[in-house]
Design a protein around this motif. Structure first.
Motif, short mmCIF file in Angstrom:
data_model
loop_
_atom_site.label_atom_id
_atom_site.label_comp_id
_atom_site.label_asym_id
_atom_site.label_seq_id
_atom_site.Cartn_x
_atom_site.Cartn_y
_atom_site.Cartn_z
N THR A 1 25.04 56.37 72.86
CA THR A 1 24.26 55.06 72.85
C THR A 1 25.68 54.06 72.99
O THR A 1 26.79 54.29 72.71
CB THR A 1 23.47 54.75 71.71
OG1 THR A 1 22.74 53.33 71.80
CG2 THR A 1 24.56 54.55 70.47
N ARG A 2 24.76 52.96 73.60
CA ARG A 2 25.95 51.72 73.81
C ARG A 2 25.84 50.98 72.27
O ARG A 2 24.96 50.63 71.73
CB ARG A 2 25.50 50.79 74.77
CG ARG A 2 25.59 51.21 76.31
CD ARG A 2 27.03 51.09 76.74
NE ARG A 2 27.00 49.66 77.19
CZ ARG A 2 28.06 48.86 76.88
NH1 ARG A 2 29.26 49.29 76.44
NH2 ARG A 2 27.92 47.60 77.44
N LEU A 3 26.97 50.62 71.63
CA LEU A 3 27.19 50.08 70.54
C LEU A 3 27.75 48.44 70.76
O LEU A 3 28.76 48.45 71.52
CB LEU A 3 28.10 50.65 69.42
CG LEU A 3 27.63 52.25 69.33
CD1 LEU A 3 28.84 52.92 68.41
CD2 LEU A 3 26.31 52.21 68.68
N ALA A 4 27.31 47.56 70.02
CA ALA A 4 27.71 46.19 70.08
C ALA A 4 28.77 45.95 68.90
O ALA A 4 28.39 46.40 67.83
CB ALA A 4 26.36 45.29 70.03
N THR A 5 29.76 45.06 68.99
CA THR A 5 30.71 44.86 68.09
C THR A 5 30.37 43.59 67.25
O THR A 5 30.74 43.42 66.12
CB THR A 5 31.83 44.53 69.03
OG1 THR A 5 31.85 43.24 69.69
CG2 THR A 5 32.66 45.61 69.76
N SER A 6 29.26 43.11 67.78
CA SER A 6 28.57 41.80 66.99
C SER A 6 27.38 41.36 67.23
O SER A 6 26.63 41.85 68.29
CB SER A 6 29.50 40.40 67.33
OG SER A 6 29.39 40.13 68.52
N LEU A 7 26.62 40.70 66.44
CA LEU A 7 25.20 40.32 66.80
C LEU A 7 25.16 39.44 68.00
O LEU A 7 24.27 39.51 69.07
CB LEU A 7 24.73 39.39 65.63
CG LEU A 7 23.04 39.55 65.43
CD1 LEU A 7 22.52 41.02 65.20
CD2 LEU A 7 22.78 38.82 63.92
N GLU A 8 25.99 38.59 68.25
CA GLU A 8 25.96 37.88 69.56
C GLU A 8 26.20 38.76 70.83
O GLU A 8 25.40 38.60 71.72
CB GLU A 8 27.05 36.84 69.32
CG GLU A 8 27.01 35.84 68.47
CD GLU A 8 25.82 34.88 68.62
OE1 GLU A 8 25.17 34.45 69.87
OE2 GLU A 8 24.96 35.01 67.65
N MET A 9 27.12 39.58 70.64
CA MET A 9 27.04 40.69 71.91
C MET A 9 25.91 41.48 71.97
O MET A 9 25.55 41.80 73.03
CB MET A 9 28.30 41.59 71.71
CG MET A 9 28.68 42.62 72.72
SD MET A 9 28.77 41.74 74.37
CE MET A 9 30.27 40.71 74.15
N LEU A 10 25.12 42.05 70.92
CA LEU A 10 24.18 42.51 70.87
C LEU A 10 23.08 41.90 71.68
O LEU A 10 22.25 42.26 72.61
CB LEU A 10 23.42 42.78 69.54
CG LEU A 10 22.38 43.58 69.54
CD1 LEU A 10 22.56 45.10 70.01
CD2 LEU A 10 21.80 43.87 67.95
N TRP A 11 23.04 40.42 71.41
CA TRP A 11 21.87 39.37 72.28
C TRP A 11 22.24 39.54 73.59
O TRP A 11 21.43 39.45 74.41
CB TRP A 11 22.14 38.19 71.53
CG TRP A 11 21.50 37.08 72.42
CD1 TRP A 11 21.71 36.26 73.12
CD2 TRP A 11 19.91 36.92 71.86
NE1 TRP A 11 20.88 35.26 73.32
CE2 TRP A 11 19.74 35.72 72.87
CE3 TRP A 11 18.90 37.51 71.34
CZ2 TRP A 11 18.35 35.06 72.72
CZ3 TRP A 11 17.59 36.82 71.26
CH2 TRP A 11 17.38 35.88 72.06
N HIS A 12 23.60 39.46 73.93
CA HIS A 12 24.18 39.34 75.40
C HIS A 12 23.75 40.77 76.11
O HIS A 12 23.08 40.64 77.40
CB HIS A 12 25.73 39.13 75.52
CG HIS A 12 25.88 37.78 75.16
ND1 HIS A 12 27.02 37.47 74.57
CD2 HIS A 12 25.33 36.49 74.83
CE1 HIS A 12 26.97 36.32 74.17
NE2 HIS A 12 25.77 35.61 74.35
N MET A 13 23.99 41.91 75.22
CA MET A 13 23.59 43.14 76.10
C MET A 13 22.13 43.24 76.26
O MET A 13 21.69 43.84 77.41
CB MET A 13 24.24 44.28 75.17
CG MET A 13 25.41 44.27 74.97
SD MET A 13 26.03 45.43 73.57
CE MET A 13 25.68 46.95 74.31
N ILE A 14 21.09 42.56 75.33
CA ILE A 14 19.94 42.69 75.75
C ILE A 14 19.53 41.82 77.01
O ILE A 14 18.74 42.11 77.63
CB ILE A 14 18.85 42.23 74.47
CG1 ILE A 14 19.22 43.26 73.29
CG2 ILE A 14 17.53 42.11 74.70
CD1 ILE A 14 18.81 42.72 71.85
N GLY A 15 20.09 40.65 76.93
CA GLY A 15 19.96 39.79 78.01
C GLY A 15 20.34 40.45 79.33
O GLY A 15 19.83 40.05 80.42
#
Length: 310
Positions: free
Chosen positions: A225-239
Motif C-alpha cells: 500500500t501507499r503510506l502517507a507521512t502526515s495527515l496533510e499528505m494523506l489529504w493530498h494523495m486522496i485529492g
C-alpha cells in the motif's frame, strides 16, 4: 550507614549524564543542555571521579553506558524526577495553573484542535504559559515518563500503566474519497466496505494508522500500500485520486482545498471514532490540578465532537 556529604554532587551534572544517555552523543547532549561540549564532558568526568565509576564507554563513533553506568543513570533519573516534583509541589501551593506547562499533542490532533482551544485557555488561565510540543504517541509517552512533558493530548487508551488519563471527547472518523471513487456516490458507508486495496494509511508510528486498522477488521494487515507521512499528505494523495481513507472529523473542518476533487461520507457504525484524552504521569503530585484542567477542556469540546460523560 556513614554520613556522605553531597557538596560535590549537583543536579545539573546528573542532567548532563541523563542527556548523554538519552542521545548517545556528547555534542547533541551539550546542545540540549545549553552548554559547550567541552564543559559538559568535563562535568561528566568530574561526576565519574566523584562516584569512582566509569559511566560511559566512549569511542569516536560510539557512546554507551557501562553496566554500572546503567544502574546509576536510572537512579539519577529518579533523583531528577523527585527534584522536579519538589518544585512542582511548591509551585502548586502558590497557584496551580500559573507559569510554564509543557503540553504535548499528537500530530493528527494538534493543528486542528489547538487553534480553537487556545483562546478559551488564555481567557480562563491568563497566567498559564504553554510550551507546546508535537509528537507521535510513543514519543509523547516517553517524554512524559522522562518528565520532559507535564501533559499530553492523545487518543486513548494511553499505552502505559504509569500514566493517568481523563477522557475529553469522542471524535468521529469520516470516509474521504476522490469524487470519481465508486463509494463516493453512497450516502453512508459501512466499515465492511472499506477493506479494499486502495485504502490509504499513515506510515507506522502514527496512532491514526492503528485506529484505522482496529475499527476496520476487513483491512488486510499485510499488504502492499501507499503510506502517507502526515495527515496533510494523506489529504493530498486522496485529492490526486490515489485512493481513499478515514480521517478524523476535526481535520476536515473548514476544508476548502480540493472541494471539487474530494467528497466526504459518514460511516454507519457508531464505534468508528476515537476518544481524545488528557494524559499525565500517575505519580505527578499535580494530578488534581490536571483533572481540573481536563474538565475545563471537556466542557469546551469542539463542535461536531461528543463530550465524554462525566
Amino acid at each position: 550507614m556513614s554520613y556522605v556529604p553531597l557538596s560535590g554532587l549537583s543536579l545539573r551534572d546528573i542532567e548532563y549524564v541523563v542527556a548523554v544517555d538519552d542521545l548517545r552523543n556528547f555534542s547533541r547532549a551539550a546542545e540540549r543542555c545549553g552548554v559547550s561540549q567541552a564543559g559538559l564532558s568535563e562535568q561528566v568526568r568530574k561526576l565519574e571521579q566523584l562516584l569512582d565509576v566509569t559511566l560511559f564507554e566512549r569511542s569516536r563513533r560510539h557512546v554507551a553506558p557501562t553496566p554500572d553506568g546503567e544502574r546509576l543513570i536510572a537512579l539519577g533519573r529518579e533523583v531528577l524526577t523527585a527534584a522536579r516534583n519538589l518544585l512542582e509541589v511548591a509551585r502548586t501551593r502558590t497557584s496551580p495553573l500559573d507559569g510554564i506547562l509543557r503540553l504535548g499533542v499528537i500530530p493528527t490532533l494538534g493543528p486542528y484542535y489547538i487553534p480553537g482551544t487556545l483562546p478559551h485557555l488564555r481567557q480562563s488561565y491568563p497566567n498559564l504559559n504553554l510550551r507546546l510540543t508535537e509528537g507521535t504517541t510513543d514519543t509523547l509517552v516517553q517524554s512524559l515518563r522522562n518528565n520532559e512533558l507535564d501533559l499530553a493530548l492523545m487518543a486513548l487508551p494511553a499505552p502505559s500503566e504509569a500514566l493517568e488519563a481523563l477522557p475529553l471527547f469522542e471524535e468521529a472518523f469520516l470516509g474521504v474519497f476522490p469524487v470519481t471513487h465508486e463509494l463516493a456516490g453512497k450516502n453512508r458507508i459501512s466499515l465492511k466496505q472499506l477493506g479494499r486495496p486502495d485504502l490509504l494509511l499513515l506510515e507506522d508510528g502514527h496512532c491514526l494508522r492503528d485506529q484505522a486498522l482496529s475499527i476496520c477488521p476487513t483491512i488486510p494487515r499485510q499488504r502492499e500500500t501507499r503510506l502517507a507521512t502526515s495527515l496533510e499528505m494523506l489529504w493530498h494523495m486522496i485529492g490526486a485520486g490515489e485512493g481513499f481513507s478515514l480521517i478524523p472529523r476535526l481535520a476536515l473542518r473548514n476544508r476548502m482545498d480540493f472541494e471539487n476533487l474530494i467528497t466526504v461520507r459518514p460511516l454507519s457504525e457508531p464505534e468508528a471514532s476515537r476518544t481524545i484524552g488528557l494524559v499525565w504521569r500517575a505519580s505527578d503530585p499535580r494530578a488534581s490540578t490536571f483533572r481540573e484542567l481536563g474538565i475545563f477542556l471537556r466542557q469546551a469540546t469542539p463542535e461536531g465532537c461528543k463530550m465524554y460523560p462525566a
